[in-house]
Write a protein that holds these residues in place. Structure first.
Motif, PDB file in Angstrom:
ATOM      1  N   PHE A   1     -25.843 -19.241   1.384  1.00  0.00           N
ATOM      2  CA  PHE A   1     -25.780 -17.801   1.194  1.00  0.00           C
ATOM      3  C   PHE A   1     -24.597 -17.462   0.308  1.00  0.00           C
ATOM      4  CE2 PHE A   1     -22.581 -18.300   4.380  1.00  0.00           C
ATOM      5  CZ  PHE A   1     -21.822 -17.143   4.448  1.00  0.00           C
ATOM      6  N   LEU A   2     -24.653 -16.286  -0.278  1.00  0.00           N
ATOM      7  CA  LEU A   2     -23.589 -15.786  -1.135  1.00  0.00           C
ATOM      8  C   LEU A   2     -22.939 -14.611  -0.420  1.00  0.00           C
ATOM      9  CD1 LEU A   2     -22.453 -16.492  -3.944  1.00  0.00           C
ATOM     10  CD2 LEU A   2     -23.846 -14.627  -4.847  1.00  0.00           C
ATOM     11  N   SER A   3     -21.622 -14.683  -0.233  1.00  0.00           N
ATOM     12  CA  SER A   3     -20.908 -13.717   0.596  1.00  0.00           C
ATOM     13  C   SER A   3     -20.566 -12.428  -0.133  1.00  0.00           C
ATOM     14  CB  SER A   3     -19.584 -14.324   1.094  1.00  0.00           C
ATOM     15  OG  SER A   3     -19.787 -15.427   1.911  1.00  0.00           O
ATOM     16  N   PHE A   4     -20.461 -11.374   0.660  1.00  0.00           N
ATOM     17  CA  PHE A   4     -19.762 -10.162   0.248  1.00  0.00           C
ATOM     18  C   PHE A   4     -18.270 -10.474   0.288  1.00  0.00           C
ATOM     19  CE2 PHE A   4     -17.579  -6.421   2.319  1.00  0.00           C
ATOM     20  CZ  PHE A   4     -17.364  -5.710   1.143  1.00  0.00           C
ATOM     21  N   VAL A   5     -17.559 -10.140  -0.794  1.00  0.00           N
ATOM     22  CA  VAL A   5     -16.131 -10.458  -0.887  1.00  0.00           C
ATOM     23  C   VAL A   5     -15.340  -9.154  -0.923  1.00  0.00           C
ATOM     24  CG1 VAL A   5     -14.353 -11.682  -2.180  1.00  0.00           C
ATOM     25  CG2 VAL A   5     -16.701 -12.574  -2.147  1.00  0.00           C
ATOM     26  N   PRO A   6     -14.699  -8.781   0.196  1.00  0.00           N
ATOM     27  CA  PRO A   6     -13.927  -7.536   0.222  1.00  0.00           C
ATOM     28  C   PRO A   6     -12.704  -7.619  -0.685  1.00  0.00           C
ATOM     29  CG  PRO A   6     -14.382  -8.359   2.448  1.00  0.00           C
ATOM     30  CD  PRO A   6     -14.699  -9.463   1.486  1.00  0.00           C
ATOM     31  N   ASP A   7     -12.102  -6.451  -0.935  1.00  0.00           N
ATOM     32  CA  ASP A   7     -10.885  -6.388  -1.733  1.00  0.00           C
ATOM     33  C   ASP A   7      -9.855  -5.564  -0.963  1.00  0.00           C
ATOM     34  OD1 ASP A   7      -9.268  -6.921  -3.911  1.00  0.00           O
ATOM     35  OD2 ASP A   7      -9.948  -5.192  -5.056  1.00  0.00           O
ATOM     36  N   GLY A   8      -8.586  -5.810  -1.222  1.00  0.00           N
ATOM     37  CA  GLY A   8      -7.521  -5.134  -0.508  1.00  0.00           C
ATOM     38  C   GLY A   8      -6.965  -6.039   0.577  1.00  0.00           C
ATOM     39  N   LEU A   9      -5.797  -5.698   1.095  1.00  0.00           N
ATOM     40  CA  LEU A   9      -5.132  -6.523   2.098  1.00  0.00           C
ATOM     41  C   LEU A   9      -5.150  -5.871   3.476  1.00  0.00           C
ATOM     42  CD1 LEU A   9      -3.351  -8.934   2.958  1.00  0.00           C
ATOM     43  CD2 LEU A   9      -1.355  -7.596   2.219  1.00  0.00           C
ATOM     44  N   VAL A  10      -4.569  -4.691   3.580  1.00  0.00           N
ATOM     45  CA  VAL A  10      -4.378  -4.111   4.905  1.00  0.00           C
ATOM     46  C   VAL A  10      -5.655  -3.443   5.398  1.00  0.00           C
ATOM     47  CG1 VAL A  10      -1.930  -3.751   4.486  1.00  0.00           C
ATOM     48  CG2 VAL A  10      -3.528  -1.906   4.005  1.00  0.00           C
ATOM     49  N   ALA A  11      -5.778  -3.394   6.712  1.00  0.00           N
ATOM     50  CA  ALA A  11      -6.918  -2.740   7.346  1.00  0.00           C
ATOM     51  C   ALA A  11      -6.412  -1.563   8.176  1.00  0.00           C
ATOM     52  CB  ALA A  11      -7.677  -3.742   8.215  1.00  0.00           C
ATOM     53  N   LYS A  12      -5.829  -1.874   9.324  1.00  0.00           N
ATOM     54  CA  LYS A  12      -5.307  -0.837  10.202  1.00  0.00           C
ATOM     55  C   LYS A  12      -3.782  -0.749  10.114  1.00  0.00           C
ATOM     56  CE  LYS A  12      -8.920  -1.051  13.777  1.00  0.00           C
ATOM     57  NZ  LYS A  12      -9.163  -1.234  15.232  1.00  0.00           N
TER      58      LYS A  12
ATOM     59  N   ALA B   1       0.688   5.596   0.818  1.00  0.00           N
ATOM     60  CA  ALA B   1       2.076   5.209   1.043  1.00  0.00           C
ATOM     61  C   ALA B   1       2.156   4.154   2.149  1.00  0.00           C
ATOM     62  CB  ALA B   1       2.912   6.435   1.413  1.00  0.00           C
ATOM     63  N   GLY B   2       1.355   4.336   3.202  1.00  0.00           N
ATOM     64  CA  GLY B   2       1.334   3.347   4.280  1.00  0.00           C
ATOM     65  C   GLY B   2       0.769   2.021   3.828  1.00  0.00           C
ATOM     66  N   VAL B   3      -0.325   2.075   3.065  1.00  0.00           N
ATOM     67  CA  VAL B   3      -0.928   0.846   2.537  1.00  0.00           C
ATOM     68  C   VAL B   3       0.078   0.093   1.676  1.00  0.00           C
ATOM     69  CG1 VAL B   3      -2.673  -0.035   0.945  1.00  0.00           C
ATOM     70  CG2 VAL B   3      -3.303   1.688   2.628  1.00  0.00           C
ATOM     71  N   LYS B   4       0.796   0.823   0.837  1.00  0.00           N
ATOM     72  CA  LYS B   4       1.780   0.198  -0.037  1.00  0.00           C
ATOM     73  C   LYS B   4       2.872  -0.502   0.767  1.00  0.00           C
ATOM     74  CE  LYS B   4       5.017   1.169  -3.810  1.00  0.00           C
ATOM     75  NZ  LYS B   4       5.634   2.221  -4.664  1.00  0.00           N
ATOM     76  N   GLU B   5       3.374   0.160   1.801  1.00  0.00           N
ATOM     77  CA  GLU B   5       4.431  -0.440   2.621  1.00  0.00           C
ATOM     78  C   GLU B   5       3.934  -1.686   3.342  1.00  0.00           C
ATOM     79  OE1 GLU B   5       7.442   0.529   6.372  1.00  0.00           O
ATOM     80  OE2 GLU B   5       6.062   2.078   5.651  1.00  0.00           O
ATOM     81  N   TYR B   6       2.754  -1.606   3.949  1.00  0.00           N
ATOM     82  CA  TYR B   6       2.217  -2.755   4.686  1.00  0.00           C
ATOM     83  C   TYR B   6       1.944  -3.922   3.738  1.00  0.00           C
ATOM     84  CZ  TYR B   6       1.581  -0.566   9.296  1.00  0.00           C
ATOM     85  OH  TYR B   6       1.771  -0.005  10.529  1.00  0.00           O
ATOM     86  N   ASN B   7       1.505  -3.605   2.518  1.00  0.00           N
ATOM     87  CA  ASN B   7       1.278  -4.650   1.523  1.00  0.00           C
ATOM     88  C   ASN B   7       2.578  -5.296   1.089  1.00  0.00           C
ATOM     89  OD1 ASN B   7      -1.509  -4.918   1.059  1.00  0.00           O
ATOM     90  ND2 ASN B   7      -1.572  -3.125  -0.239  1.00  0.00           N
ATOM     91  N   GLU B   8       3.504  -4.474   0.639  1.00  0.00           N
ATOM     92  CA  GLU B   8       4.753  -4.990   0.049  1.00  0.00           C
ATOM     93  C   GLU B   8       5.597  -5.748   1.067  1.00  0.00           C
ATOM     94  OE1 GLU B   8       6.690  -1.649  -1.741  1.00  0.00           O
ATOM     95  OE2 GLU B   8       5.408  -1.695  -3.542  1.00  0.00           O
ATOM     96  N   LYS B   9       5.583  -5.296   2.311  1.00  0.00           N
ATOM     97  CA  LYS B   9       6.413  -5.939   3.329  1.00  0.00           C
ATOM     98  C   LYS B   9       5.653  -6.991   4.129  1.00  0.00           C
ATOM     99  CE  LYS B   9       9.692  -2.154   3.578  1.00  0.00           C
ATOM    100  NZ  LYS B   9      10.462  -1.208   4.429  1.00  0.00           N
ATOM    101  N   LYS B  10       4.389  -7.188   3.747  1.00  0.00           N
ATOM    102  CA  LYS B  10       3.581  -8.273   4.311  1.00  0.00           C
ATOM    103  C   LYS B  10       3.554  -8.246   5.847  1.00  0.00           C
ATOM    104  CE  LYS B  10       4.075 -11.441   0.376  1.00  0.00           C
ATOM    105  NZ  LYS B  10       4.573 -10.417  -0.550  1.00  0.00           N
TER     106      LYS B  10
END
Length: 521
Positions: free
Chosen positions: A162-173, A436-445
């Protein structure tokens, strides 16, 4: 195991009935394909109509009138005809009945890679490896860029079915708090779990909504089963299977779980947790924020921050803003959720499909720049306009009555077929507070690595299914009893651990460890 011969007819159906009974039936907008990859355009062949099964929940049911797929047909000469009932409700049952019948459409969409691998290895689905190598240059180039996707979709026999759906982005909640309440009480965002406790107590006792009533609900969550479990990580405990330095463990069996549950029960007894945390359900955000009584929650960024816009007239000054996860008792700041880098959802080609080459070329279209843009953003001039070479959603879509993702899905875009998502589509309808929240969670891992979706042998899967369902039910029931105070965790935890072992936990861990080791190798 002898390979199953798949074909239409009663013989195949009877064989499968027996088999199923035994089984217990934040990135930028770069294109996925490098400019040097071959076949950047779309090569139209002779007109072909292919049948497809797609029934996944209530949002992913294929409709022959999807405008996005009609547009794809114009560009590829491939038309899809759906076979799944629009009125049916049980996706798993429909899939199982289809496989039992042996009457399998040309393309099958589903969301369990174990079933793709199982039925693929038995002969129901065509191996994709050679088809991709010979006829799908864009998929091939993508898999070379993303070997993790190929690894994920490769069955134990070394083939891709099968060929997967590949999401994009890092953070979820992320964690959200009523910043306006903090300001009213002259308090700062909590940095540790102990500070979070003090903030929740203040929300409960000091009337931050200024209505003269003790009606505030400090912590709430719209997920009945897991909402209270979102707090476990504050005491370095986990709700299920996880890996600790290569060793597979079950969170509720570990010693930290007793400490975590005892603290959650204490918070509940003190009124810091929604008294209806196990029953309130999906409308919790809408109801509690709308009534100006909800204080803290853990939820998806885009949809949760959106309440600042939808409730601004009803709750003047509301600011339900993301905050960094308060440090756990061990001093670590971590977020337990993370978007999957690759999904179990995807599509396969049936072995009986007489147009396998045309089908893989059709799959390949969705990995071209134009195909990826079509599935991510919809149709140019209808859903978006190109501005400086990039898709910009029309105001009519951004301000419509439906959330943007639902509006796109209603027209066939953003379906979880085999394609590479582009987070730029989500950025356009996410407000500044969430971004702004997504950016912080991304940058600070903050998000921690997720336990991978593993592949099991038939024997392993049967064992896991027979043991783990009862273990999970037992664990959930105990957790709820302990949190609600109908039974104390102190004095009962060792008995609980012993019961888990008697139910077969050691065998579960052994199977998971073996599959995890195979995956890591």
């Amino acid at each position: 195991m002898k390979q199953q011969v798949w074909k239409k007819g009663v013989g195949a159906a009877l064989t499968l009935v027996v088999a199923l009974s035994a089984a217990g039936c934040g990135k930028d907008a770069k294109e996925a394909v490098p400019s040097s990859a071959p076949n950047q355009g779309t090569e139209k062949g002779k007109p072909v109509e292919l049948t497809m099964h797609m029934h996944y929940g209530d949002r992913y049911i294929y409709d022959n009138n999807f405008p996005v797929f009609k547009e794809a047909a114009k560009r590829t000469n491939v038309t899809l005809k759906g076979t799944a009932s629009q009125t049916a409700t049980n996706s798993k049952e429909m899939f199982n009945l289809m496989m039992v019948s042996g009457d399998i459409p040309d393309i099958v969409h589903y969301n369990v890679k174990g079933d793709f691998n199982k039925y693929g290895s038995e002969g129901a689905f065509a191996p994709l490896n050679e088809l991709i190598d010979k006829h799908a240059p864009n998929i091939k180039a993508f898999l070379e860029q993303r070997p993790d996707v190929k690894k994920f979709a490769t069955a134990p026999d070394g083939k891709m079915y099968f060929l997967s759906f590949v999401p994009d982005g890092l953070v979820a909640k992320g964690w959200f708090i009523r910043q306006d309440w903090l300001k009213a009480l002259n308090m700062q965002q909590p940095k540790t779990v102990d500070e979070l406790y003090q903030v929740l107590k203040a929300f409960k006792e000091k009337d931050p909504n200024k209505n003269g009533k003790a009606d505030e609900i400090p912590y709430f969550n719209r997920v009945n089963k897991g909402g209270a479990q979102d707090l476990l990580l504050f005491w370095n405990s986990y709700r299920g299977i996880y890996a600790d330095q290569g060793k597979v463990k079950y969170g509720p069996y570990e010693a930290n779980y007793e400490t975590a549950v005892a603290n959650i029960a204490k918070w509940y007894k003190e009124g810091l947790i929604d008294p209806e945390i196990f029953t309130r359900g999906a409308k919790a955000r809408e109801v509690l924020l709308g009534d100006n009584v909800g204080g803290v929650s853990h939820d998806w960024f885009s949809s949760t921050a959106g309440y600042n816009d939808t409730l601004k007239d009803k709750v003047p000054g509301i600011l339900f803003a993301p905050m960094a996860p308060p440090a756990s008792s061990d001093g670590v700041v971590r977020e337990e959720t993370k978007r999957a880098t690759v999904s179990e959802s995807g599509w396969a080609i049936s072995a009986s499909n007489k147009h396998q080459v045309e089908t893989i070329k059709y799959f390949d279209f969705w990995f071209t720049p134009e195909g990826r843009r079509l599935m991510n953003f919809g149709i140019e001039g209808v859903h978006y306009d190109l501005v400086d070479g990039k898709p910009k959603f029309k105001d009519s879509l951004l301000t419509g009555s439906k959330p943007v993702n639902e509006a796109l899905q209603a027209d066939g875009a953003q379906m979880e077929v085999g394609f590479h998502q582009d987070f730029a589509y989500e950025e356009q309808w996410t407000n500044k507070t969430a971004l702004a929240g997504v950016k912080e969670y991304n940058e600070k891992k903050y998000p921690i690595e997720q336990f991978p979706v593993l592949t099991f042998t038939d024997g392993e899967k049967k064992k896991l299914d027979s043991i783990m369902k009862s273990i999970q039910t037992f664990t959930d029931e105990k957790f709820q009893k302990w949190v609600l105070g109908s039974e104390p965790v102190a004095g009962n935890f060792e008995k609980f651990r012993q019961q888990l072992k008697e139910m077969g936990l050691d065998e579960v861990i052994s199977i998971q460890q073996a599959a995890y080791d195979r995956y890591m190798k």
